[in-house]
Scaffold this active site. Sequence first.
Site, PDB file in Angstrom:
ATOM      1  N   GLU A  80      54.536  50.832  52.144  1.00 36.24           N
ATOM      2  CA  GLU A  80      55.779  50.747  51.912  1.00 36.24           C
ATOM      3  C   GLU A  80      56.401  52.244  51.213  1.00 36.24           C
ATOM      4  OE1 GLU A  80      57.195  47.406  49.419  1.00 36.24           O
ATOM      5  OE2 GLU A  80      56.826  46.072  51.064  1.00 36.24           O
ATOM      6  N   GLU A 115      52.875  42.223  55.269  1.00 33.05           N
ATOM      7  CA  GLU A 115      53.543  41.377  54.287  1.00 33.05           C
ATOM      8  C   GLU A 115      54.384  40.488  54.810  1.00 33.05           C
ATOM      9  OE1 GLU A 115      54.627  43.329  50.555  1.00 33.05           O
ATOM     10  OE2 GLU A 115      53.171  44.593  50.523  1.00 33.05           O
TER      11      GLU A 115
END
Length: 477
Positions: A168, A370
């Site tokens: 991220e 995720e």
Amino acid sequence: MKYFLSKNFMMGASAAAWQTEGWEGKKPGQESLIDAAYKVNPDRWYEGYGPTIATDFYHRYKEDCKLMKEMGLKAYRTSIDWSRFIKNYETGEVNEDAAAFYDGVVDELIKNGVEPIICLEHWELPNQLFEKYGGWNSKEVVEFYVKYAEAAFKLLGSKVKYWFTFNEPIVFPELAIMDGIWYPYKSDTQEAMQWNYNKVLANAKAVKIYHEKDYGYQSGGKIGIIINAAPSYPRSQSTDDVKAADMYDLFFNKIYTDPCIKGTFPEIYFPLLKKHDCMIAVTDEELAIIQANTIDMMGLNYYRPNRVKARSAAWNPEVKFNPQYYYENYELQGKKMNPFRGWEIYAKGLYDFAMILKNEYNNIPWLVTENGMGVAGEEKHKDADGVIQDDYRIDFVADHLRWLLKAVEEGSQCFGYLMWNFTDNVSPYNAFKNRYGYIEIDLDDNRNRRIKKSGYWFKKTVEDGYFEYDGFEPVYK
């Protein structure tokens, strides 16, 4: 209805170094930017819990690896804490104690039949590099990162087949540098875009080293980047709404997916930065490096869709440029919600993004790195044996998995699903408020571990090779 998993499909879980390890073993000055965020404002973290102890994975990783084996995890993705691993950030000299720790973690995972997947940065930028150089605003930090990456490859390249450069990467530039929500509470879009660009450059340079030197690539190893991307859905098919969704997609998805997978930034990106007086430092030589060193695979973190509409009012000219100049968020009527996190649950979005990767990004191999559901107050819902009855998490995972398997059936090259998280973990500022794990971390009992109902569901699913789900199908039509 039964949904079947292929034999080679990776079912596992993810975590991050800073959210599990704690500070034990760190030397003075070895703090990350996220560590510094806690030190500066511990009062902003729910009930004061921060990364100081986290889940105590530093001491208890052998116990956790045994639990992974008991549950049948095929893969576990975590990160190396750059601020712990490197002794001298400028030279790349390794901290031998930290190296021994990470080597031990990988060995223990392999010993328990779990594929180690390693990410090089999950927001663990050394704080010294932020204070001295400005963090990812600096090209020097890019070079320091490359030295760190090579040191990690040298240590673990013969054991680790799957590497990710960043997790991220847009989050810190967005929340801490552009929107002023996280420490250091800046509001500077130009600097945030420089952070993003420099991370793309660092990714390409790390890919280059991994590909050119014998750190496992020649024997089948792969390297990629993990993006927290999602489809951008316009409120309507009006020209204005569609443009708003396209601009959101540009600034929050494509500035990573395009250069990392295709090798080039979107054609309109740099002209837009110039238009808004936000142009960043870019060279032709750097762009050539980015173009020549694309990733082998992609990791996708998916939690919720992006829904936007055209702005209903003009941007305030007194305020510096922000991508919100082009859009407003749109709340879908009747959406399914996780009320604890305030996020929409839309499992079909995972399928939709899989199709984007298939049709627009050369059908790149990828996996879900995720996907999860954070819930507060879980400890109140235990059976007579003390097991948390998290049926909502089972529903969440099964629903997303069925859409993912549909994408695989239609040709998407997804090869795994890793839920966030294996155990409950510390989250930024929310601390332990919202729990995500298959395994409970009991803060009132020395952080002891206990498998939740969802963990037993996971174990049975892996053993059987399928799961059954009828779900809330009308919601997603």
